[in-house]
Design a protein around this motif. Structure first.
Motif, PDB file in Angstrom:
ATOM      1  N   ALA A  54       0.815  -1.218   0.000  1.00  0.00           N
ATOM      2  CA  ALA A  54       0.000   0.000   0.000  1.00  0.00           C
ATOM      3  C   ALA A  54       0.849   1.270   0.000  1.00  0.00           C
ATOM      4  N   GLY A  55       2.180   1.120  -0.078  1.00  0.00           N
ATOM      5  CA  GLY A  55       3.053   2.290  -0.154  1.00  0.00           C
ATOM      6  C   GLY A  55       3.664   2.731   1.157  1.00  0.00           C
ATOM      7  N   GLY A  75      -0.856   9.100   3.252  1.00  0.00           N
ATOM      8  CA  GLY A  75      -1.616   8.155   4.073  1.00  0.00           C
ATOM      9  C   GLY A  75      -2.124   8.730   5.378  1.00  0.00           C
ATOM     10  N   SER A  76      -2.495   7.820   6.265  1.00  0.00           N
ATOM     11  CA  SER A  76      -2.990   8.240   7.580  1.00  0.00           C
ATOM     12  C   SER A  76      -2.744   7.139   8.605  1.00  0.00           C
ATOM     13  N   ILE A  77      -2.770   7.532   9.845  1.00  0.00           N
ATOM     14  CA  ILE A  77      -2.632   6.551  10.928  1.00  0.00           C
ATOM     15  C   ILE A  77      -3.783   5.556  10.871  1.00  0.00           C
ATOM     16  N   PHE A  80      -3.122   3.030   8.143  1.00  0.00           N
ATOM     17  CA  PHE A  80      -2.020   2.164   8.576  1.00  0.00           C
ATOM     18  C   PHE A  80      -2.546   1.107   9.546  1.00  0.00           C
ATOM     19  N   GLU A  81      -3.310   1.548  10.549  1.00  0.00           N
ATOM     20  CA  GLU A  81      -3.859   0.616  11.543  1.00  0.00           C
ATOM     21  C   GLU A  81      -4.864  -0.351  10.921  1.00  0.00           C
ATOM     22  N   ALA A  82      -5.663   0.114   9.978  1.00  0.00           N
ATOM     23  CA  ALA A  82      -6.637  -0.766   9.305  1.00  0.00           C
ATOM     24  C   ALA A  82      -5.917  -1.851   8.514  1.00  0.00           C
ATOM     25  N   ARG A 103       2.470   9.650  14.385  1.00  0.00           N
ATOM     26  CA  ARG A 103       3.415  10.178  13.400  1.00  0.00           C
ATOM     27  C   ARG A 103       4.479  10.983  14.129  1.00  0.00           C
ATOM     28  N   GLY A 104       5.667  10.941  13.604  1.00  0.00           N
ATOM     29  CA  GLY A 104       6.739  11.723  14.186  1.00  0.00           C
ATOM     30  C   GLY A 104       7.927  11.779  13.248  1.00  0.00           C
ATOM     31  N   ARG A 105       8.814  12.714  13.514  1.00  0.00           N
ATOM     32  CA  ARG A 105      10.008  12.861  12.678  1.00  0.00           C
ATOM     33  C   ARG A 105      11.104  11.898  13.110  1.00  0.00           C
ATOM     34  N   ARG A 106      11.008  11.392  14.346  1.00  0.00           N
ATOM     35  CA  ARG A 106      11.994  10.456  14.864  1.00  0.00           C
ATOM     36  C   ARG A 106      11.279   9.341  15.628  1.00  0.00           C
ATOM     37  N   TYR A 107      11.928   8.181  15.676  1.00  0.00           N
ATOM     38  CA  TYR A 107      11.326   7.058  16.394  1.00  0.00           C
ATOM     39  C   TYR A 107      11.397   7.306  17.900  1.00  0.00           C
TER      40      TYR A 107
END
Length: 110
Positions: A54-55, A75-77, A80-82, A103-107
């Motif tokens: 899905a990319g 996309g969206s959270i 992603f969760e679905a 979502r974030g710029r860093r883990y």
């Protein structure tokens, strides 16, 4: 020593070497090790393959967390969760779902 009509029982209290689960086979006990973790891995791997299709390229996964690097705005959270909550055909209907995405710029550990 057991009599002719008695059968040895292998359960959680009598579960073989190193406290693993044991299943009685035809001739001897078989050790079943990490079956839950293996099933969880297969479900997670199925989700990862669907996310990538899905990319959402997965660049890291930590235990049950999958991390993708995507362009800003992609996309969206919820999507992603679905995708992660879609079960393989052999696990259809199991009460498993993904949640807690962010979502974030860093883990960071979620």
């Amino acid at each position: 020593k057991t009599g002719c009509n008695e059968k040895r029982v292998f359960d959680i209290l009598n579960c073989g070497p190193r406290t693993r689960f044991v299943v009685r086979g035809k001739d001897a006990p078989f050790i079943v090790h990490n079956c839950v973790q293996a099933t969880a891995h297969d479900i997670q791997r199925y989700g990862i393959e669907n996310l990538e299709a899905a990319g959402y390229p997965i660049v890291l996964h930590v235990y049950d967390e999958d991390i993708a690097e995507v362009p800003h705005g992609f996309g969206s959270i919820e999507e992603f969760e679905a995708i992660m909550s879609t079960m393989p055909p052999w696990a259809e209907g199991w009460p498993v779902r993904a949640s807690g995405g962010w979502r974030g710029r860093r883990y960071r550990k979620g």
